[in-house]
Write a protein that holds these residues in place. Structure first.
Motif, short mmCIF file in Angstrom:
data_model
loop_
_atom_site.label_atom_id
_atom_site.label_comp_id
_atom_site.label_asym_id
_atom_site.label_seq_id
_atom_site.Cartn_x
_atom_site.Cartn_y
_atom_site.Cartn_z
N PHE A 317 -1.69 8.83 -6.27
CA PHE A 317 -1.88 7.41 -6.61
C PHE A 317 -1.54 7.06 -8.06
N ILE A 344 -6.76 2.38 -2.32
CA ILE A 344 -5.57 1.53 -2.12
C ILE A 344 -5.95 0.05 -2.26
N ASN A 348 -4.14 -2.39 -4.94
CA ASN A 348 -3.30 -3.51 -4.52
C ASN A 348 -3.90 -4.87 -4.83
N TYR A 506 0.83 -0.29 -3.77
CA TYR A 506 0.90 1.03 -3.11
C TYR A 506 1.17 0.83 -1.63
N GLU A 508 1.57 2.88 1.95
CA GLU A 508 1.39 4.18 2.60
C GLU A 508 2.74 4.71 3.06
#
Length: 512
Positions: A317, A344, A348, A506, A508
Motif C-alpha cells: 500500500f 483501502i 481512497n 488504490y 485492487e
C-alpha cells in the motif's frame, strides 16, 4: 531557553521478529517526536531492543545459535523495520551494549547502597514466556485444566536463591504519586487498574536469577544475573549517560513520555517509578498505555498464522498510507482492527479524495490560470478570513492534543479543515471566476494554497514523504517547513513545479 522533550518506545524483546504492534508504537512515538521538532523543541527519541533473559537464551538454542549472535540478527531486523517505517529515532539502545551494562549495574549499586536490595530465596509460579512470577490468586484455568498465568502462559513452580527489591515499602508513595499527578498514567481506565492493583498490597520483587546465565551479572555476586525487568527498564537511563550526571544527554532526564503497550504497563507504572524513587532519581512525566490491534477481527498470534509484518503492508500500500492508517483508524489508547478493506477505504476516501483531490484541483488551476506562479495575497472576504483563521489555529490545537497523546483526534482536526477547504473551493468555484472575475479567482487560489501549506506542514509528522512532495509542489522551501515559518507568508510570484498527484487511488489488482 531550550525546550527539551524526551520520548521513548519500549525496547522490544528479541525472542521474535518485528510485527505490526511494534510498528504501531514506533510510528506513534515518531509522530510525536517529529511534531515536537517542528514546534522548536530539542527532541531525544529513544528506541531499541531488550536482549537478555531466559526466553532469548531458549530461542537462540532452538536455532542452534549463541544468544549474542541471535540477538544481533533480531536487532538488525528491528532496525530494518524502523528504516522501512521511516522512524526518526535519535538513539537505538541494545541491552547487550557495554554502556547499558554499566548503567544497569550502577543502578543496582545505588539501590543496594540505599538499602533497597536484600538476598533471599524465591519460590513461586513462574511464566518463562512473560519473564514474570505470579501469585496463586492471579492464576487462571488453562484449556487443559492446568493453571496458567493471566496472560495464558504456562507456569512452573520455581525455587531459587534471589535478590529482592523491597517494592512492598513503596505502595503508599506510589498511590500518592497517582493521586497528586493523575496524568502520570494515561488513559484514565489504565490508571484505575494500576491503582487498584497497588491498593491490594505489593510484594517484594525478585530481581535476580541463578537458573540461567544470559543476563547482566549482579555486581559483587556474578552467580546471579539481573532479572530482565530491572535490566530492561534501566535502558531509559543508560542512553542519557547514567550514572554520569555531567553527560550531555543527562539534560533530557526525566523522560516526558514513555509509550507502552497495555501488556507492560504494570512494569512501567509500578516497578519503574518505585526503582527511581529508591535510587533518588526524578520520575518521568507520563506513562501512556495504548491498545492492541486485532487482524481481520482475530487476535494476532503465531498459532493462527496471522502475525502481520508491517513491511509487507508497506510493499502493498505504500509507507505513508500505512503510517496514516495506523494513526487514524484506532483512537489512540483503545483497541482496533486491521483489515485490508479498512486500509483501502482510508486511502481512497481520505487521502486520495479529500486531501489529494483538494491539492490537485488547487495546484492545477494555479498552473493553468496563474502562469504556474503563486498568486499574491489579495482582498479577503469573510469566508476567506474564516477559513484562514481556522487553518492558523491548527498547529496550536494539534500541539495540545499531541501533548495528551490524542494522536487520532489531532488528525481529525486536520480533516475538519480539509473538508472545510473542499466546501470552500466548491462554493467559490474558481474555474468559473476565471471568466467573470480573474482577480477574485487568484485571491481564492491563494487562500487555498495558504491553507494547504498549513495542512501539509502539520501532517509532516504523520506522512513525512508525501508531505515533503506536497510542500515542494506548494513552493515551500526546505527552511520554511516548521511551525515558526508559518508566520511568514510565501512570496507572491514564486514559481511552482508542475503539479503531480500525491495520493493515487488504490485499485485492487485483477485476480489472475
Amino acid at each position: 531557553m531550550t525546550r527539551r522533550y524526551y520520548v521513548t518506545t519500549p525496547i522490544y524483546y528479541v525472542n521474535g521478529a518485528p510485527h505490526i504492534g511494534h510498528a504501531y508504537t514506533s510510528v506513534a512515538a515518531d509522530a510525536i517526536a517529529r511534531f515536537k521538532r517542528l514546534a522548536g523543541f530539542d527532541v531525544f527519541f529513544l528506541t531499541g531492543t531488550d536482549e537478555h533473559g531466559q526466553k532469548v537464551e531458549q530461542a537462540a538454542e532452538a536455532k542452534g545459535m549463541q544468544p549474542q549472535a541471535f540477538a544481533d540478527a533480531v536487532a538488525a531486523d528491528f532496525r530494518d523495520m524502523y528504516d522501512t517505517m521511516d522512524i526518526s529515532y535519535d538513539d537505538f539502545i541494545r541491552t547487550t551494549e557495554p554502556r547499558h551494562v554499566q548503567a544497569a549495574q550502577a543502578l543496582w549499586k545505588k539501590l543496594e547502597e540505599n538499602g533497597h536490595i536484600y538476598l533471599g530465596a524465591y519460590e513461586g509460579w513462574y511464566a518463562t514466556r512473560d519473564e514474570c512470577f505470579y501469585g496463586e490468586e492471579e492464576l487462571i484455568d488453562g484449556p487443559d485444566g492446568r493453571k496458567v498465568a493471566p496472560t495464558g502462559a504456562a507456569v512452573e513452580w520455581v525455587k531459587e536463591p534471589s535478590y529482592f527489591f523491597n517494592l512492598s515499602k513503596f505502595g503508599d508513595r506510589l498511590l500518592e504519586l497517582y493521586e497528586t499527578r493523575p496524568g502520570f498514567i494515561e488513559p484514565a481506565s489504565r490508571r484505575n487498574e494500576v491503582k487498584s492493583f497497588v491498593k491490594q498490597g505489593l510484594r517484594d520483587l525478585s530481581v535476580s536469577r541463578t537458573s540461567f546465565n544470559w543476563g547482566i551479572p549482579v555486581p559483587g555476586d556474578p552467580k546471579h544475573v539481573m532479572y530482565v525487568w530491572v535490566d530492561a527498564l534501566a535502558n531509559y537511563l543508560s542512553t542519557v549517560g547514567y550514572p554520569d550526571e555531567t553527560a550531555a544527554r543527562w539534560a533530557f532526564w526525566p523522560p516526558n513520555l514513555h509509550l507502552v503497550g497495555k501488556d507492560i504497563l504494570r512494569f512501567h507504572a509500578i516497578y519503574w517509578p518505585a526503582l527511581l524513587m529508591a535510587a533518588d532519581l526524578p520520575l518521568p512525566e507520563r506513562v501512556f498505555s495504548h491498545g492492541w490491534w486485532t487482524i481481520e477481527g482475530q487476535k494476532m498470534s503465531k498459532s493462527l498464522g496471522n502475525v502481520v509484518d508491517p513491511r509487507d503492508l508497506v510493499k502493498t500500500f505504500g509507507l505513508d498510507a500505512i503510517r496514516f492508517f495506523l494513526m487514524r483508524e484506532m483512537p489512540f489508547g483503545g483497541d482496533s482492527d486491521l483489515s485490508r478493506r479498512a486500509i483501502i477505504m482510508r486511502m481512497n476516501v481520505e487521502l486520495a479524495n479529500d486531501l489529494g483531490n483538494l491539492a490537485q484541483r488547487t495546484l492545477s488551476q494555479v498552473a493553468r490560470n496563474c502562469e504556474g506562479k503563486l498568486p499574491a495575497q489579495g482582498k479577503q472576504t469573510d469566508e476567506d478570513r474564516e477559513l484562514l483563521a481556522t487553518a492558523s489555529l491548527l498547529p496550536d490545537i494539534m500541539h495540545q492534543q499531541i501533548d495528551r497523546q490524542a494522536l487520532t483526534d489531532a488528525l481529525e482536526e486536520v480533516w475538519k479543515l480539509i473538508r472545510a477547504c473542499n466546501a470552500y473551493i466548491d462554493h467559490q468555484a474558481p474555474w468559473k471566476l476565471k471568466k467573470t472575475d480573474p482577480e477574485r479567482m487568484a485571491d481564492v487560489l491563494r487562500v487555498l494554497a495558504d491553507a494547504l501549506r498549513i495542512i501539509a506542514t502539520v501532517l509532516q509528522p504523520y506522512m513525512p514523504g508525501s508531505m515533503d512532495r506536497m510542500l515542494t509542489q506548494l513552493g515551500v522551501e526546505k527552511g520554511e517547513r516548521d511551525f515558526a515559518a508559518l508566520d511568514t507568508p510565501l512570496p507572491a510570484g514564486r514559481a511552482l513545479p508542475k503539479p503531480e498527484g500525491v495520493f493515487p487511488r488504490y485499485e485492487e489488482p485483477e485476480a489472475s
